[in-house]
Design a protein around this motif. Structure first.
Motif: not given
Length: 164
Positions: A69-76
Motif C-alpha cells: 500500500d501507499s504506506a509501504g505495508a504489505l497488502r498482498k
C-alpha cells in the motif's frame, strides 16, 4: 505469525522475479544483439517460439509480484512461485526457451527444432495423466476384462470370500 509467512513469501517471490527478469534479459538480449550484428538467425522463428516463454513470464509476474500500500505495508504477498504443479511447468518452459535461444545463437537456426521437446513433454505428461484418470475411474481396458474377454467378477465382501 501469518503475516511473517506472507512477508517471507513476498520476499522470496521478489527475488525469484528479479532473477527471472535478469535471465530473460540476458538470453533475449544476447539473441537480439547477435541478430542486429550478423542477421544470420531467423527473427520470425525467434518471435514465434519465444512468445510462450514471455507469456509464462508475464503470468508469473502478475500472480507472484507482492503488492504494497501507499504506506509501504504489505497488502498482498502474491502466489507462491515455489509451488509445485503448473508453476513448475511454466518455469521449465522459460528455462528451456532460454537455453535453446542461447544454443541458436551458438549453432544456428536448426536448433529451434529442439523447442519441439516442450509440447512433446506436455503431451506425454497429459497422456499419462489421462491414463491415470481412466484407471482410477475404472475405464481402463485391461482392468475391466479378464483374458477370455468376459466381464470381471464382482468384488466380494469378507463373508463371501470366506464362504468361497
Amino acid at each position: 505469525m501469518a503475516q511473517k509467512a506472507k512477508k517471507g513469501t513476498a520476499k522470496a517471490n521478489a527475488v525469484t522475479l528479479r532473477n527471472l527478469h535478469i535471465g530473460s534479459l540476458i538470453a533475449n538480449g544476447l539473441f537480439l544483439a547477435f541478430y542486429i550484428v550478423f542477421r544470420s538467425r531467423s527473427l520470425t522463428a525467434y518471435l514465434f517460439l519465444v512468445s510462450p516463454s514471455l507469456a509464462c513470464q508475464f503470468f508469473l509476474e502478475r500472480a507472484g509480484r507482492p503488492q504494497f500500500d501507499s504506506a509501504g505495508a504489505l497488502r498482498k504477498s502474491g502466489e507462491d512461485l515455489g509451488a509445485a504443479g503448473l508453476t513448475e511447468y511454466m518455469f521449465d518452459v522459460i528455462w528451456v526457451t532460454w537455453g535453446i535461444t542461447v544454443l541458436v545463437v551458438l549453432f544456428g537456426n536448426k536448433v529451434w527444432f529442439l523447442w519441439a521437446l516442450v509440447p512433446a513433454f506436455g503431451l506425454y505428461k497429459g497422456y499419462s495423466l489421462l491414463g491415470s484418470a481412466r484407471q482410477m475411474a475404472g475405464l481402463g481396458g485391461l482392468g475391466s476384462a479378464n483374458a477370455n474377454g468376459a466381464e470381471a467378477a464382482p468384488a466380494l465382501n469378507r463373508r463371501q470370500r470366506r464362504a468361497a
